[in-house]
Design a protein around this motif. Structure first.
Motif, short mmCIF file in Angstrom:
data_model
loop_
_atom_site.label_atom_id
_atom_site.label_comp_id
_atom_site.label_asym_id
_atom_site.label_seq_id
_atom_site.Cartn_x
_atom_site.Cartn_y
_atom_site.Cartn_z
N ALA A 18 4.54 1.72 -8.64
CA ALA A 18 3.69 2.13 -7.53
C ALA A 18 2.67 3.16 -8.00
O ALA A 18 2.89 3.88 -8.97
CB ALA A 18 4.53 2.73 -6.41
N THR A 20 -0.72 5.69 -6.08
CA THR A 20 -1.57 5.97 -4.93
C THR A 20 -2.99 6.14 -5.42
O THR A 20 -3.26 6.98 -6.27
CB THR A 20 -1.09 7.23 -4.19
OG1 THR A 20 0.27 7.02 -3.79
CG2 THR A 20 -1.93 7.48 -2.94
N LYS A 25 -1.51 3.27 -1.03
CA LYS A 25 -0.38 3.01 -1.93
C LYS A 25 -0.42 1.56 -2.38
O LYS A 25 -0.45 0.64 -1.57
CB LYS A 25 0.95 3.33 -1.23
CG LYS A 25 2.08 3.42 -2.24
CD LYS A 25 3.26 4.22 -1.73
CE LYS A 25 4.35 4.22 -2.80
NZ LYS A 25 5.68 4.17 -2.24
N ALA A 27 0.93 -1.42 -5.47
CA ALA A 27 1.90 -1.78 -6.50
C ALA A 27 1.13 -2.46 -7.62
O ALA A 27 0.29 -3.33 -7.37
CB ALA A 27 2.96 -2.72 -5.92
N ASP A 40 1.15 -1.94 -1.55
CA ASP A 40 2.58 -1.75 -1.85
C ASP A 40 3.45 -2.15 -0.67
O ASP A 40 4.61 -2.53 -0.84
CB ASP A 40 2.84 -0.29 -2.22
CG ASP A 40 4.29 -0.07 -2.61
OD1 ASP A 40 4.77 -0.80 -3.49
OD2 ASP A 40 4.93 0.82 -2.04
N LEU A 41 2.91 -2.06 0.53
CA LEU A 41 3.70 -2.32 1.73
C LEU A 41 3.87 -3.82 1.95
O LEU A 41 2.89 -4.57 2.01
CB LEU A 41 3.01 -1.69 2.94
CG LEU A 41 3.74 -1.81 4.28
CD1 LEU A 41 5.04 -1.00 4.25
CD2 LEU A 41 2.85 -1.32 5.41
N CYS A 42 5.10 -4.24 2.09
CA CYS A 42 5.39 -5.64 2.39
C CYS A 42 4.78 -5.99 3.74
O CYS A 42 4.76 -5.16 4.65
CB CYS A 42 6.91 -5.84 2.43
SG CYS A 42 7.39 -7.55 2.76
N ALA A 47 8.82 -1.96 3.63
CA ALA A 47 9.43 -1.93 2.31
C ALA A 47 8.35 -1.81 1.25
O ALA A 47 7.24 -2.30 1.41
CB ALA A 47 10.25 -3.20 2.08
N SER A 48 8.72 -1.15 0.17
CA SER A 48 7.80 -0.96 -0.96
C SER A 48 8.00 -2.09 -1.96
O SER A 48 9.08 -2.23 -2.55
CB SER A 48 8.10 0.39 -1.62
OG SER A 48 7.49 0.46 -2.89
N ALA A 50 6.83 -2.22 -4.81
CA ALA A 50 7.05 -1.66 -6.15
C ALA A 50 8.53 -1.42 -6.42
O ALA A 50 8.93 -1.28 -7.57
CB ALA A 50 6.26 -0.37 -6.31
N ASP A 51 9.34 -1.38 -5.36
CA ASP A 51 10.79 -1.25 -5.53
C ASP A 51 11.45 -2.61 -5.66
O ASP A 51 12.68 -2.70 -5.74
CB ASP A 51 11.42 -0.52 -4.33
CG ASP A 51 11.00 0.95 -4.30
OD1 ASP A 51 10.65 1.50 -5.35
OD2 ASP A 51 11.03 1.53 -3.20
N CYS A 61 10.54 -8.87 -2.49
CA CYS A 61 10.69 -7.67 -1.67
C CYS A 61 12.15 -7.20 -1.68
O CYS A 61 13.05 -8.01 -1.56
CB CYS A 61 10.24 -7.97 -0.24
SG CYS A 61 10.48 -6.56 0.86
#
Ligand code: FES
Length: 104
Positions: A18, A20, A25, A27, A40-42, A47-48, A50-51, A61
């Motif tokens: 991730a 900024t 933000k 990914a 980055d936001l699903c 949810a991120s 990037a995670d 995701c």
């Protein structure tokens, strides 16, 4: 506008990280030596990405295991159905830069 993000070495371990940029933000992904970026936001929930888990050019995701193609942003696996925004990426001066629209 190109905004500096992270060094490509940050992508070595998981292929995704991730950052900024311009208050946004994102990914970033490394796929076959090329770099890609999405929001980055699903698009399915809070949810991120990037995670999540990068498998080839697909990011899974971490929340409900929906998938997106990181090259196109297309939602390719349920429950995701809305594409995630993509951004251009370039490597300059040892840092990945993300292309943001307008004067951001
Ligand atoms: Fe990403 Fe549901 S929040 S698949």
């Amino acid at each position: 506008t190109w905004a500096p993000a992270i060094p490509p070495s940050d992508l070595e371990e998981f292929g995704v990280a991730a950052a900024t940029v311009g208050g946004l933000k994102v990914a970033l992904y490394a796929v076959d030596g090329e770099y890609y970026a999405t929001a980055d936001l699903c698009t399915h929930g809070a949810a991120s990405l990037a995670d999540g888990f990068l498998d080839g050019e697909l990011i899974e995701c971490p929340l409900h295991q929906g998938t997106f193609n990181v090259k196109t942003g297309a939602a390719v696996g349920a429950p995701c159905s809305v594409a995630v925004r993509t951004f251009p990426v370039k490597l300059e001066g040892g840092l990945l830069h993300v292309g943001l629209p307008g004067g951001a």
